[in-house]
Design an enzyme around this catalytic site. Structure first.
Site, PDB file in Angstrom:
ATOM      1  N   LEU A  17       0.821  -1.209   0.000  1.00 57.69           N
ATOM      2  CA  LEU A  17       0.000   0.000   0.000  1.00 57.69           C
ATOM      3  C   LEU A  17       0.855   1.260   0.000  1.00 57.69           C
ATOM      4  O   LEU A  17       0.469   2.286  -0.544  1.00 57.69           O
ATOM      5  CB  LEU A  17      -0.921   0.017   1.228  1.00 57.69           C
ATOM      6  CG  LEU A  17      -2.109  -0.955   1.224  1.00 57.69           C
ATOM      7  CD1 LEU A  17      -2.811  -0.939   2.574  1.00 57.69           C
ATOM      8  CD2 LEU A  17      -3.086  -0.599   0.111  1.00 57.69           C
ATOM      9  N   GLY A  20       7.056   4.200   4.006  1.00 59.34           N
ATOM     10  CA  GLY A  20       7.494   5.424   4.670  1.00 59.34           C
ATOM     11  C   GLY A  20       8.983   5.402   4.921  1.00 59.34           C
ATOM     12  O   GLY A  20       9.726   4.657   4.286  1.00 59.34           O
ATOM     13  N   VAL A  25       3.891  -0.594   4.399  1.00 57.65           N
ATOM     14  CA  VAL A  25       2.512  -0.943   4.724  1.00 57.65           C
ATOM     15  C   VAL A  25       1.957  -1.811   3.599  1.00 57.65           C
ATOM     16  O   VAL A  25       1.978  -1.421   2.430  1.00 57.65           O
ATOM     17  CB  VAL A  25       1.639   0.313   4.919  1.00 57.65           C
ATOM     18  CG1 VAL A  25       0.200  -0.094   5.262  1.00 57.65           C
ATOM     19  CG2 VAL A  25       2.211   1.200   6.022  1.00 57.65           C
ATOM     20  N   LYS A  41       1.490  -2.876   8.860  1.00 59.99           N
ATOM     21  CA  LYS A  41       2.673  -2.012   8.899  1.00 59.99           C
ATOM     22  C   LYS A  41       3.832  -2.806   9.469  1.00 59.99           C
ATOM     23  O   LYS A  41       3.766  -3.285  10.607  1.00 59.99           O
ATOM     24  CB  LYS A  41       2.389  -0.773   9.749  1.00 59.99           C
ATOM     25  CG  LYS A  41       3.532   0.235   9.786  1.00 59.99           C
ATOM     26  CD  LYS A  41       3.081   1.507  10.484  1.00 59.99           C
ATOM     27  CE  LYS A  41       4.155   2.585  10.444  1.00 59.99           C
ATOM     28  NZ  LYS A  41       3.683   3.857  11.039  1.00 59.99           N
ATOM     29  N   ASP A 124       2.026  15.115  15.861  1.00 55.54           N
ATOM     30  CA  ASP A 124       2.522  15.049  14.471  1.00 55.54           C
ATOM     31  C   ASP A 124       1.364  15.171  13.481  1.00 55.54           C
ATOM     32  O   ASP A 124       1.267  14.409  12.516  1.00 55.54           O
ATOM     33  CB  ASP A 124       3.290  13.745  14.251  1.00 55.54           C
ATOM     34  CG  ASP A 124       4.206  13.807  13.017  1.00 55.54           C
ATOM     35  OD1 ASP A 124       4.502  14.934  12.548  1.00 55.54           O
ATOM     36  OD2 ASP A 124       4.615  12.740  12.526  1.00 55.54           O
TER      37      ASP A 124
END
Length: 265
Positions: A17, A20, A25, A41, A124
């Site tokens: 998907l 990062g 993920v 994840k 964040d």
């Protein structure tokens, strides 16, 4: 990286998907025949140091305490991985219209006030951490990634050795090592709102140091001078949400976004 059909943590991987800075993920299904789709994840092998493992555990533990339609739902956690709901429409910048983006901001403001009432500060908030469902009009937006979140009780003896949040969205108190509060998330939400409504975050200095100095010392730019459809009152609303002192901001994220929505009607 894990390939389609591979089994990991009891889940069958279907595809990637996204990726990062330290994790991939995957879309996956639980190994049982009736297993539904999840987002899995998984920390990259080179990013399984104690700090990254602690961040992932923190991400799961905070999200697992919460139950809100616009906060990510997490299911299970293992060594270096967690499973959560699939949100497959990209981040909020993928929404095509200003009304949709305002709707997403309203939903996230509600989610933030909810987590603040539960003694948690996200720390964040940014566009990349606001995902939207494929059918946005039905399912809306979701706040993700509680990896640097903190409990309000953590402010006793709070010390920040380094800044973990994203600089373009960071409130002055976060940058100067002071304990964050709900107002810290409001500041970040204001930066996010500016980005979603105008295309860029408020402060766009080329260097990290330049951005930090702007957050600490500069007034937010008056975007109504550059963008015809933005009313001048938007600048005043933004200035309050991005006040240098947390106590000078709005009392809640919902109050701030409702002011923005009223101004843009």
């Amino acid at each position: 990286m894990h390939g389609p059909g591979e089994v990991f943590g009891g889940y069958v991987i279907e595809g990637v998907l996204g990726h990062g800075g330290y994790a991939t993920v995957y879309r996956a299904r639980h190994g049982s025949a009736s297993g539904g789709a999840v987002a899995l994840k998984v920390l990259d092998e080179q990013h399984r140091h104690l700090a990254q493992l602690a961040r992932l555990r923190r991400e799961f533990d905070f999200a697992h305490r919460l139950d809100h339609p616009h906060v990510i739902t997490v299911y299970e956690r293992g060594a270096g991985w967690l499973s959560m709901e699939v949100v497959s429409g990209g981040n909020a910048a993928a929404l095509p219209t200003v009304p949709d983006r305002l709707a997403a901001l309203t939903q996230i403001a509600d989610a933030l006030d909810y987590i603040h009432n539960h003694g948690i500060v996200h720390c964040d908030v940014k566009t990349a951490n606001i995902l939207v469902h494929q059918d946005f009009r039905r399912d809306g937006a979701v706040l993700i990634d509680f990896g640097v979140a903190c409990a309000v009780t953590d402010d006793i003896g709070y010390q920040a050795d380094h800044i973990e949040a994203s600089i373009p969205y960071s409130a002055p108190e976060l940058l100067t090592g002071h304990a964050p509060s709900g107002a810290t998330d409001e500041y970040a939400l204001a930066c996010t709102a500016v980005e979603l409504l105008t295309g860029t975050t408020p402060f766009t200095a080329d260097s990290r140091l330049g951005q930090i100095r702007a957050h600490l010392h500069s007034a937010p730019p008056r975007r109504s001078r550059e963008i015809d459809w933005l009313p001048r009152v938007f600048d005043a609303i933004l200035a309050k949400a991005m006040a240098k002192r947390p106590q000078d901001r709005y009392r809640s994220c919902r109050e701030f976004i409702s002011m923005v929505a009223r101004a843009l009607r």
